[in-house]
Enzyme design. Structure first.
Site, PDB file in Angstrom:
ATOM      1  N   ARG A  29      32.235  42.412  51.769  1.00 28.75           N
ATOM      2  CA  ARG A  29      32.111  41.479  50.579  1.00 28.75           C
ATOM      3  C   ARG A  29      32.541  40.396  50.667  1.00 28.75           C
ATOM      4  NH1 ARG A  29      32.073  46.061  45.660  1.00 28.75           N
ATOM      5  NH2 ARG A  29      30.609  47.913  46.662  1.00 28.75           N
ATOM      6  N   ASP A  71      31.148  43.170  30.542  1.00 26.08           N
ATOM      7  CA  ASP A  71      31.353  43.456  32.043  1.00 26.08           C
ATOM      8  C   ASP A  71      32.340  42.361  32.727  1.00 26.08           C
ATOM      9  OD1 ASP A  71      30.203  45.908  34.023  1.00 26.08           O
ATOM     10  OD2 ASP A  71      30.989  44.103  34.996  1.00 26.08           O
TER      11      ASP A  71
END
Length: 291
Positions: free
Chosen positions: A57, A158
């Site tokens: 990532r 979030d």
């Protein structure tokens, strides 16, 4: 030497170092820094087994920034505490796995709880991801409350700003809604045509109930004031250590109405962390008091 006078290859050979074939090198010290930084920034406790995920990532960020070393990337972050790259760093290391009506046993309990509340219903979805969970909550409230649902509110937050951008659109592929019943699809979604074929969009009356904004559960102050009838914090605590879990649960108690419901993920257990919540059903807890 073999009996034929030829040299034998060793029976066991050390596997080649995978870093020699890789675009970047993630050293042990780099990996430890990543673990420390994401813990301090977001409370996420990465295990040793997450090294490949970290490499995959964060490599994307190095390519995007035209950098060649993890060390330099991490040093730049440490030296610039207000850099916007911190947002990208956090987004990259946040796991977002969700679906409509995931852990379906929770929604009938939410509906039953809503039907007993005489005041406008308020629900906080603390890990909204790409929106499937908060929209499922809103649809459940519409079914349970009927005309009163227009007064209900779903606050959806979030830490990952990228998934929230997706959630705000309310647009999903047909595959993403394939497990929703035909009746609910017809009632709560608009079907795309022409260039939008293969897509659906959440109906405006459902979207109007949900408010999205970014929130880090480790922030010193949450921009939330009114107490909630229910809080969904599902599959979030598994990324935190026990002290962080206890701290967040304690803060939840200040934002819950008496006998409000707290929904956890299938692999999470809060009973041994906080005495403020009583187990009411499968991964569902109640905050003592009256609704």
């Amino acid at each position: 030497m073999s009996v034929a006078g030829q040299r034998l290859a060793p029976v066991f050979e050390a596997p080649p170092d995978p870093s020699h074939r890789r675009e970047f090198i993630l050293t042990d010290s780099d990996f430890l820094r990543v673990r420390r930084m994401i813990y301090q920034r977001a409370g996420i406790a990465l295990s040793e087994q997450k090294r490949e995920m970290v490499y995959s990532r964060l490599s994307r960020r190095l390519r995007e920034l035209d950098m060649t070393e993890f060390t330099s990337y991490l040093t730049n972050l440490d030296d610039n505490k207000n850099s916007r790259e911190w947002e990208e760093f956090t987004n990259a290391l946040t796991t977002n796995l969700t679906s409509f009506y995931r852990e379906s046993h929770h929604f009938p309990l939410l509906a039953a709880h809503a039907s007993q509340c005489t005041q406008p219903m308020t629900v906080w979805c603390s890990a909204a991801s790409t929106g499937e969970e908060p929209y499922s909550i809103a649809m459940t409230l519409i079914e349970a409350l009927g005309g009163r649902a227009s007064q209900a509110k779903v606050i959806a937050t979030d830490i990952d700003t990228q998934v929230l951008k997706k959630a705000v659109t309310g647009i999903y592929t047909v595959d993403q809604v394939s497990k929703i019943s035909p009746e609910r699809l017809k009632r709560f979604f608009l079907k795309g045509t022409g260039a939008q074929a293969g897509l659906v969009k959440v109906r405006p009356e459902v979207m109007a109930m949900v408010s999205f904004f970014p929130l880090n559960l480790l922030e010193h102050q949450w921009p939330l004031k009114d107490p909630f009838d229910a809080i969904f914090c599902r599959n979030v605590m598994i990324y935190f250590d026990k002290p962080t879990q206890a701290k967040i649960l304690q803060r939840f108690t200040n934002l819950m109405k008496p006998q409000g419901l707290l929904f956890a993920g299938h692999s999470e257990n809060f009973s041994d962390i906080s005495a403020a919540f009583r187990l009411r059903g499968q991964t569902v807890y109640s905050f003592e008091g009256k609704c």
